[in-house]
Design a protein around this motif. Structure first.
Motif, mmCIF file in Angstrom:
data_model
loop_
_atom_site.group_PDB
_atom_site.id
_atom_site.type_symbol
_atom_site.label_atom_id
_atom_site.label_comp_id
_atom_site.label_asym_id
_atom_site.label_seq_id
_atom_site.Cartn_x
_atom_site.Cartn_y
_atom_site.Cartn_z
ATOM 1 N N GLU A 1 -7.860 2.851 -6.987
ATOM 2 C CA GLU A 1 -8.870 3.312 -6.032
ATOM 3 C C GLU A 1 -8.194 3.715 -4.720
ATOM 4 O O GLU A 1 -7.418 2.944 -4.152
ATOM 5 C CB GLU A 1 -9.888 2.203 -5.775
ATOM 6 C CG GLU A 1 -11.007 2.617 -4.825
ATOM 7 C CD GLU A 1 -11.988 1.490 -4.573
ATOM 8 O OE1 GLU A 1 -12.952 1.706 -3.828
ATOM 9 O OE2 GLU A 1 -11.771 0.388 -5.118
ATOM 10 N N VAL A 2 -8.490 4.913 -4.254
ATOM 11 C CA VAL A 2 -7.872 5.451 -3.045
ATOM 12 C C VAL A 2 -8.802 5.223 -1.859
ATOM 13 O O VAL A 2 -9.967 5.607 -1.890
ATOM 14 C CB VAL A 2 -7.554 6.954 -3.195
ATOM 15 C CG1 VAL A 2 -6.993 7.516 -1.893
ATOM 16 C CG2 VAL A 2 -6.582 7.172 -4.341
ATOM 17 N N LYS A 3 -8.255 4.591 -0.814
ATOM 18 C CA LYS A 3 -8.979 4.381 0.436
ATOM 19 C C LYS A 3 -8.087 4.815 1.590
ATOM 20 O O LYS A 3 -6.932 4.377 1.664
ATOM 21 C CB LYS A 3 -9.368 2.907 0.605
ATOM 22 C CG LYS A 3 -10.399 2.416 -0.393
ATOM 23 C CD LYS A 3 -10.767 0.967 -0.118
ATOM 24 C CE LYS A 3 -11.825 0.470 -1.100
ATOM 25 N NZ LYS A 3 -12.176 -0.960 -0.842
ATOM 26 N N ASP A 4 -8.635 5.662 2.450
ATOM 27 C CA ASP A 4 -7.872 6.180 3.586
ATOM 28 C C ASP A 4 -6.555 6.794 3.127
ATOM 29 O O ASP A 4 -5.494 6.591 3.726
ATOM 30 C CB ASP A 4 -7.599 5.061 4.607
ATOM 31 C CG ASP A 4 -8.870 4.489 5.184
ATOM 32 O OD1 ASP A 4 -9.834 5.259 5.334
ATOM 33 O OD2 ASP A 4 -8.906 3.285 5.492
ATOM 34 N N ARG A 5 -6.622 7.510 1.980
ATOM 35 C CA ARG A 5 -5.482 8.247 1.411
ATOM 36 C C ARG A 5 -4.362 7.323 0.974
ATOM 37 O O ARG A 5 -3.192 7.720 0.888
ATOM 38 C CB ARG A 5 -4.954 9.278 2.423
ATOM 39 C CG ARG A 5 -6.030 10.213 2.943
ATOM 40 C CD ARG A 5 -5.474 11.365 3.716
ATOM 41 N NE ARG A 5 -4.748 12.287 2.834
ATOM 42 C CZ ARG A 5 -4.189 13.417 3.242
ATOM 43 N NH1 ARG A 5 -4.300 13.760 4.528
ATOM 44 N NH2 ARG A 5 -3.546 14.197 2.400
ATOM 45 N N ASN A 6 -4.689 6.072 0.666
ATOM 46 C CA ASN A 6 -3.707 5.114 0.166
ATOM 47 C C ASN A 6 -4.304 4.313 -0.978
ATOM 48 O O ASN A 6 -5.527 4.196 -1.105
ATOM 49 C CB ASN A 6 -3.261 4.150 1.284
ATOM 50 C CG ASN A 6 -2.365 4.827 2.310
ATOM 51 O OD1 ASN A 6 -1.172 5.012 2.103
ATOM 52 N ND2 ASN A 6 -2.972 5.213 3.427
ATOM 53 N N PHE A 7 -3.425 3.782 -1.831
ATOM 54 C CA PHE A 7 -3.845 2.866 -2.879
ATOM 55 C C PHE A 7 -2.901 1.665 -2.856
ATOM 56 O O PHE A 7 -1.851 1.695 -2.200
ATOM 57 C CB PHE A 7 -3.832 3.548 -4.253
ATOM 58 C CG PHE A 7 -2.466 3.890 -4.769
ATOM 59 C CD1 PHE A 7 -1.838 3.085 -5.712
ATOM 60 C CD2 PHE A 7 -1.795 5.017 -4.311
ATOM 61 C CE1 PHE A 7 -0.574 3.395 -6.183
ATOM 62 C CE2 PHE A 7 -0.529 5.341 -4.785
ATOM 63 C CZ PHE A 7 0.080 4.521 -5.720
ATOM 64 N N THR A 8 -3.250 0.585 -3.555
ATOM 65 C CA THR A 8 -2.490 -0.650 -3.471
ATOM 66 C C THR A 8 -1.941 -1.046 -4.835
ATOM 67 O O THR A 8 -2.437 -0.605 -5.884
ATOM 68 C CB THR A 8 -3.363 -1.789 -2.926
ATOM 69 O OG1 THR A 8 -4.469 -1.995 -3.829
ATOM 70 C CG2 THR A 8 -3.897 -1.450 -1.537
ATOM 71 N N GLU B 1 -1.322 8.206 -1.495
ATOM 72 C CA GLU B 1 -1.915 8.751 -2.712
ATOM 73 C C GLU B 1 -1.002 9.784 -3.377
ATOM 74 O O GLU B 1 -1.206 10.132 -4.541
ATOM 75 C CB GLU B 1 -3.263 9.381 -2.398
ATOM 76 C CG GLU B 1 -3.183 10.581 -1.449
ATOM 77 C CD GLU B 1 -4.545 11.193 -1.174
ATOM 78 O OE1 GLU B 1 -5.490 10.850 -1.890
ATOM 79 O OE2 GLU B 1 -4.649 12.005 -0.238
ATOM 80 N N SER C 1 0.856 -1.190 0.000
ATOM 81 C CA SER C 1 0.000 0.000 0.000
ATOM 82 C C SER C 1 0.890 1.238 0.000
ATOM 83 O O SER C 1 1.890 1.290 0.720
ATOM 84 C CB SER C 1 -0.916 -0.008 1.227
ATOM 85 O OG SER C 1 -1.684 1.182 1.287
#
Length: 416
Positions: free
Chosen positions: A307-314, A276, A273
């Motif tokens: 897709e960004v979740k909690d200001r992170n992407f994988t 962003e 992870s």
């Protein structure tokens, strides 16, 4: 007799006032220096990290933690509904493609297939009867065509004989005309009969083809129904480890429901992870590596989930050469993702000054190393170990890179 005392000098008489004034003046000078002069703080050089700005190789990369996962995870779904009759493979078992995992039972499905088989047998009898009828009709049509051809041949011979008799004078012109008129009528009648026979033959052929197609379609339908019984045996689609199986004996399973998963362990991937901040720079194909036991193992990015979740992407990475010998699912490694090629730049090491100053300034030491004053800088790129300095420093400058949370607004540091 009174003795006249000698008068004391003025500096003796006012010595206390003078001392008080001097102390007050010194205090005013001290306060003025503090108010208008640079604020200073004494520090011990051994308690802080002093680094030197230098032209060094610089490569922008991201250092993140990656988790080892199987190269592929295959969902296990039930193709038919039924009750769990028998569980053959338990969670954690290593399977080969085609191995039986569990067996379902569905009495309603078996009854439906029996009914369809009975219907198929009735249809086959009907198709056979229709084929026999069409074969008989085909024979009749061929017989009629043969009779029509024979009749036309007889008419041709009769007409030729009548014409010969007319030339020999045996028959008159009127008799010949009657024969020719009868020939024309019979010839047209025979042609219409032959045309009707051809149409009947084409229709019979088309009907025979329809019966054959219906027979094949009903057979395929029955085969599909019978093959559904094979779906009551849930098998492994790929070779791997049965990592999850969510069924119990007697449980009713719906068609299409997910009941487990198989992890393919022939290869591994590293899942990580990232912030962003890097989402526009991380693309598939970028090189990376992990360092384990003093050896580097190269990877490349195989998949990016934007897709960004909690200001992170994988993203996922795969090994491009050797991988660690003791690699295991769930094991974590430090992954360095390269964002560019190495190049020479003016750099300083990482330090907590960036959190306190946002990279706008730091303390630069004087040439003698006894003091350090604030200096504005401009930071460009960075990696987990270095900052690129665009302006404010030159090679050889020494700077303080840590301890800024203790300095506050101090303008100058005095280094012991």
């Amino acid at each position: 007799m009174d003795i006249q005392l000698k008068k004391k000098p003025w500096y003796v008489r006012y010595r206390y006032y003078m001392m008080t004034g001097i102390v007050f003046l010194a205090f005013v000078v001290y306060v003025s220096i503090l108010a208008f002069g640079p604020r200073q703080l004494k520090i011990d050089a051994e308690d802080y990290k002093i680094a030197e700005a230098a032209e060094t190789p610089f490569m922008e990369y991201v250092d993140v933690e990656g988790l080892v996962q199987p190269i592929q995870t295959v969902q296990l779904n039930a193709l038919e509904s039924g009750f769990v009759e028998r569980i053959v493979a338990e969670e954690g078992a290593m399977l080969h493609a085609g191995d039986t995992i569990l067996v379902l039972s569905n009495p309603e499905l078996l009854r439906t297939i029996d009914d369809e088989q009975a219907e198929w047998q009735n249809q086959q009898r009907n198709y056979q009867e229709q084929e026999i009828e069409m074969e008989q009709k085909s024979i009749t049509l061929r017989q009629q065509a043969l009779d029509a051809a024979h009749q036309m041949s007889s008419l041709d011979k009769s007409l030729q004989q009548s014409r010969e008799e007319y030339r020999m004078g045996i028959k008159s012109k009127a008799e010949l005309d009657v024969v020719e008129e009868g020939y024309d009528y019979q010839h047209q009648k025979a042609q219409l009969q032959m045309q009707s026979l051809r149409h009947d033959s084409v229709a019979t052929h088309l009907k025979r083809e329809m019966v054959r197609a219906n027979r094949e379609a009903s057979s395929r339908k029955l085969n599909r129904s019978v093959s559904r019984t094979g779906n009551l045996i849930v098998r492994a689609a790929v070779s791997g480890q049965l990592s999850f199986l969510n069924v119990t004996l007697g449980q009713q399973v719906s068609a299409g429901s997910s009941i487990g998963e198989i992890k393919v362990l022939t290869e591994y991937k590293v899942h990580t992870s990232l912030s962003e901040y890097y989402i526009e720079r991380i693309t598939t194909g970028l090189p990376a590596n992990i360092q384990y036991q003093d050896k580097k193992y190269p990877l490349r990015i195989s998949k990016v989930v934007p897709e960004v979740k909690d200001r992170n992407f994988t993203c996922d990475l795969v090994f491009t050469a050797d991988k660690p010998s003791n690699i295991r699912l769930g094991k974590s490694y430090r992954v360095q993702i390269e964002l560019g090629q190495p190049e020479t730049a003016l750099t300083i090491p990482h330090g907590n000054f960036f959190q306190s100053t946002s990279g706008h300034w730091l303390y630069r030491l004087s040439p003698d190393g006894k003091t350090a004053r604030k200096v504005e800088i401009e930071i460009g790129r960075q990696n987990p170990q270095q900052y690129e300095i665009l302006s404010g420093l030159k090679p050889g400058d020494k700077v303080l890179v840590n301890g800024y949370d203790k300095f506050g607004d101090i303008e100058e540091l005095v280094i012991k």
